[in-house]
Write a protein that holds these residues in place. Structure first.
Motif, PDB file in Angstrom:
ATOM      1  N   LEU A 114     -42.702 -27.562  55.718  1.00  0.00           N
ATOM      2  CA  LEU A 114     -43.548 -27.129  54.759  1.00  0.00           C
ATOM      3  C   LEU A 114     -43.893 -28.472  53.786  1.00  0.00           C
ATOM      4  O   LEU A 114     -42.826 -29.005  53.485  1.00  0.00           O
ATOM      5  N   LEU A 115     -45.249 -28.411  53.084  1.00  0.00           N
ATOM      6  CA  LEU A 115     -45.595 -29.157  52.244  1.00  0.00           C
ATOM      7  C   LEU A 115     -44.775 -28.855  50.840  1.00  0.00           C
ATOM      8  O   LEU A 115     -44.941 -27.567  50.568  1.00  0.00           O
ATOM      9  N   THR A 116     -43.898 -29.593  50.353  1.00  0.00           N
ATOM     10  CA  THR A 116     -43.096 -29.148  49.337  1.00  0.00           C
ATOM     11  C   THR A 116     -43.211 -30.073  47.877  1.00  0.00           C
ATOM     12  O   THR A 116     -43.282 -31.245  48.084  1.00  0.00           O
ATOM     13  N   PHE A 117     -42.931 -29.269  46.910  1.00  0.00           N
ATOM     14  CA  PHE A 117     -43.115 -30.043  45.542  1.00  0.00           C
ATOM     15  C   PHE A 117     -41.876 -29.772  44.951  1.00  0.00           C
ATOM     16  O   PHE A 117     -41.479 -28.456  45.033  1.00  0.00           O
ATOM     17  N   ILE A 118     -41.518 -30.447  44.241  1.00  0.00           N
ATOM     18  CA  ILE A 118     -40.153 -30.109  43.388  1.00  0.00           C
ATOM     19  C   ILE A 118     -40.376 -30.612  41.862  1.00  0.00           C
ATOM     20  O   ILE A 118     -40.709 -31.645  41.322  1.00  0.00           O
ATOM     21  N   ASP A 119     -39.973 -29.515  40.903  1.00  0.00           N
ATOM     22  CA  ASP A 119     -40.170 -29.732  39.624  1.00  0.00           C
ATOM     23  C   ASP A 119     -39.226 -30.804  39.139  1.00  0.00           C
ATOM     24  O   ASP A 119     -37.956 -31.100  39.567  1.00  0.00           O
ATOM     25  N   GLU A 120     -39.869 -31.697  38.323  1.00  0.00           N
ATOM     26  CA  GLU A 120     -39.228 -32.893  37.809  1.00  0.00           C
ATOM     27  C   GLU A 120     -38.033 -32.395  36.830  1.00  0.00           C
ATOM     28  O   GLU A 120     -37.179 -33.041  36.545  1.00  0.00           O
ATOM     29  N   ASP A 121     -37.980 -31.131  36.177  1.00  0.00           N
ATOM     30  CA  ASP A 121     -37.241 -30.821  35.022  1.00  0.00           C
ATOM     31  C   ASP A 121     -35.845 -30.540  35.902  1.00  0.00           C
ATOM     32  O   ASP A 121     -34.827 -30.470  35.219  1.00  0.00           O
ATOM     33  N   LEU A 122     -35.685 -30.316  37.216  1.00  0.00           N
ATOM     34  CA  LEU A 122     -34.260 -30.199  37.951  1.00  0.00           C
ATOM     35  C   LEU A 122     -33.555 -31.452  37.710  1.00  0.00           C
ATOM     36  O   LEU A 122     -32.433 -31.327  37.845  1.00  0.00           O
ATOM     37  N   PHE A 123     -34.191 -32.645  37.556  1.00  0.00           N
ATOM     38  CA  PHE A 123     -33.464 -34.022  37.602  1.00  0.00           C
ATOM     39  C   PHE A 123     -32.701 -34.309  36.334  1.00  0.00           C
ATOM     40  O   PHE A 123     -32.215 -35.296  36.343  1.00  0.00           O
ATOM     41  N   GLN A 124     -32.712 -33.382  35.374  1.00  0.00           N
ATOM     42  CA  GLN A 124     -31.975 -33.570  34.005  1.00  0.00           C
ATOM     43  C   GLN A 124     -30.723 -32.983  34.263  1.00  0.00           C
ATOM     44  O   GLN A 124     -29.850 -33.181  33.441  1.00  0.00           O
ATOM     45  N   TYR A 125     -30.117 -32.253  35.583  1.00  0.00           N
ATOM     46  CA  TYR A 125     -28.783 -31.784  35.671  1.00  0.00           C
ATOM     47  C   TYR A 125     -28.198 -32.642  36.850  1.00  0.00           C
ATOM     48  O   TYR A 125     -28.934 -32.957  37.856  1.00  0.00           O
ATOM     49  N   GLU A 126     -27.005 -32.755  36.465  1.00  0.00           N
ATOM     50  CA  GLU A 126     -26.045 -33.361  37.691  1.00  0.00           C
ATOM     51  C   GLU A 126     -25.788 -32.364  38.965  1.00  0.00           C
ATOM     52  O   GLU A 126     -25.844 -32.837  40.085  1.00  0.00           O
ATOM     53  N   GLU A 127     -25.843 -31.133  38.664  1.00  0.00           N
ATOM     54  CA  GLU A 127     -25.965 -30.115  39.826  1.00  0.00           C
ATOM     55  C   GLU A 127     -26.788 -29.017  39.569  1.00  0.00           C
ATOM     56  O   GLU A 127     -27.112 -28.607  38.457  1.00  0.00           O
ATOM     57  N   ILE A 128     -27.238 -28.350  40.854  1.00  0.00           N
ATOM     58  CA  ILE A 128     -28.105 -27.444  40.901  1.00  0.00           C
ATOM     59  C   ILE A 128     -27.817 -26.337  41.883  1.00  0.00           C
ATOM     60  O   ILE A 128     -26.903 -26.746  42.736  1.00  0.00           O
ATOM     61  N   TRP A 129     -28.352 -25.276  41.809  1.00  0.00           N
ATOM     62  CA  TRP A 129     -27.951 -24.171  42.925  1.00  0.00           C
ATOM     63  C   TRP A 129     -29.501 -23.748  43.445  1.00  0.00           C
ATOM     64  O   TRP A 129     -30.384 -23.543  42.785  1.00  0.00           O
ATOM     65  N   ALA A 130     -29.266 -23.794  44.998  1.00  0.00           N
ATOM     66  CA  ALA A 130     -30.372 -23.208  45.577  1.00  0.00           C
ATOM     67  C   ALA A 130     -30.062 -22.024  46.435  1.00  0.00           C
ATOM     68  O   ALA A 130     -28.865 -21.850  46.867  1.00  0.00           O
ATOM     69  N   ALA A 131     -31.002 -20.989  46.672  1.00  0.00           N
ATOM     70  CA  ALA A 131     -30.947 -20.079  47.625  1.00  0.00           C
ATOM     71  C   ALA A 131     -30.541 -20.695  48.868  1.00  0.00           C
ATOM     72  O   ALA A 131     -31.118 -21.641  49.340  1.00  0.00           O
ATOM     73  N   ALA A 132     -29.930 -19.714  49.845  1.00  0.00           N
ATOM     74  CA  ALA A 132     -29.490 -20.308  51.230  1.00  0.00           C
ATOM     75  C   ALA A 132     -29.898 -19.183  52.253  1.00  0.00           C
ATOM     76  O   ALA A 132     -29.081 -18.846  53.236  1.00  0.00           O
ATOM     77  N   GLY A 133     -31.177 -18.779  52.234  1.00  0.00           N
ATOM     78  CA  GLY A 133     -31.573 -18.028  53.164  1.00  0.00           C
ATOM     79  C   GLY A 133     -31.241 -16.403  53.029  1.00  0.00           C
ATOM     80  O   GLY A 133     -31.805 -15.658  53.991  1.00  0.00           O
ATOM     81  N   HIS A 134     -30.609 -16.186  52.047  1.00  0.00           N
ATOM     82  CA  HIS A 134     -30.306 -14.455  51.900  1.00  0.00           C
ATOM     83  C   HIS A 134     -30.121 -14.318  50.321  1.00  0.00           C
ATOM     84  O   HIS A 134     -29.723 -15.277  49.710  1.00  0.00           O
ATOM     85  N   PRO A 135     -30.529 -12.986  49.850  1.00  0.00           N
ATOM     86  CA  PRO A 135     -30.318 -12.808  48.534  1.00  0.00           C
ATOM     87  C   PRO A 135     -29.015 -13.083  47.831  1.00  0.00           C
ATOM     88  O   PRO A 135     -28.814 -13.213  46.650  1.00  0.00           O
ATOM     89  N   LYS A 136     -28.038 -12.887  48.620  1.00  0.00           N
ATOM     90  CA  LYS A 136     -26.539 -13.121  48.096  1.00  0.00           C
ATOM     91  C   LYS A 136     -25.894 -14.895  48.630  1.00  0.00           C
ATOM     92  O   LYS A 136     -25.011 -14.991  48.323  1.00  0.00           O
ATOM     93  N   ALA A 137     -26.714 -15.417  49.233  1.00  0.00           N
ATOM     94  CA  ALA A 137     -26.347 -16.667  49.716  1.00  0.00           C
ATOM     95  C   ALA A 137     -27.009 -18.013  48.923  1.00  0.00           C
ATOM     96  O   ALA A 137     -28.321 -17.841  48.590  1.00  0.00           O
ATOM     97  N   ILE A 138     -25.960 -18.884  48.461  1.00  0.00           N
ATOM     98  CA  ILE A 138     -26.438 -19.986  47.708  1.00  0.00           C
ATOM     99  C   ILE A 138     -25.538 -21.407  48.180  1.00  0.00           C
ATOM    100  O   ILE A 138     -24.800 -21.091  48.642  1.00  0.00           O
ATOM    101  N   PHE A 139     -26.257 -22.455  47.707  1.00  0.00           N
ATOM    102  CA  PHE A 139     -25.519 -23.750  47.600  1.00  0.00           C
ATOM    103  C   PHE A 139     -25.829 -24.623  46.797  1.00  0.00           C
ATOM    104  O   PHE A 139     -26.813 -24.553  45.990  1.00  0.00           O
ATOM    105  N   GLN A 140     -24.767 -25.299  46.266  1.00  0.00           N
ATOM    106  CA  GLN A 140     -24.774 -26.311  45.242  1.00  0.00           C
ATOM    107  C   GLN A 140     -25.016 -27.542  45.685  1.00  0.00           C
ATOM    108  O   GLN A 140     -24.680 -28.005  47.056  1.00  0.00           O
TER     109      GLN A 140
END
Length: 158
Positions: A114-140
């Motif tokens: 996929l053509l992907t754009f990433i919000d520059e504001d995420l780069f102010q944090y050392e760690e972030i969390w994203a969904a991992a394919g299911h509404p209850k699944a995530i990864f750091q």
């Protein structure tokens, strides 16, 4: 660690195959929204990397925007970058192009590139969390890892 749901396992496999050791975890309750995820993880909503799929009107192709959980995507800003109109992506479009359901769309592991754009504001944090394919699944992960894994373009989405 227990057995992951099939869609979450796809994301975990992509992480490992890409040379990273981030671990997908499944939460006891939904993390479908950025607020729900932040509440469960006890982090700032802004540290949630939410994956939003849009549809290019002319070509009917998907575009992924990974936004900080507190930010709303300014669609005109993305249209200027692409020189194309963006349309809404319904649940079926999202599932067909990513393999994931809305609320669980991961930034990686899609059926197609996929053509992907990433919000520059995420780069102010050392760690972030994203969904991992299911509404209850995530990864750091780190913003740098997000950029490397997605091969996206960092932009101002506001």
């Amino acid at each position: 660690m227990g057995v992951l749901k099939e869609s979450a396992q796809i994301v975990q496999d992509v992480i490992i195959q890409s040379g990273y050791n981030n671990q997908v975890i499944e939460l006891p309750q939904s993390a479908r929204t950025a607020q729900e995820a932040a509440d469960v993880l006890n982090c700032k909503v802004a540290q949630i990397a939410k994956s939003i799929i849009f549809r290019l009107v002319e070509s009917n192709q998907p575009v992924l925007v990974i936004a900080s959980g507190v930010n709303r995507v300014n669609e005109q800003q993305i249209e200027l970058l692409l020189n194309q109109k963006l349309g809404k992506a319904d649940a079926e479009f999202v599932r067909v192009h990513t393999g994931f359901v809305i609320g669980g769309v991961s930034p990686i592991g899609h059926k197609n590139t996929l053509l992907t754009f990433i919000d520059e504001d995420l780069f102010q944090y050392e760690e972030i969390w994203a969904a991992a394919g299911h509404p209850k699944a995530i990864f750091q992960l780190t913003p740098k890892e997000l950029l490397e894994m997605t091969k996206g373009t960092v932009v101002n989405i506001k």
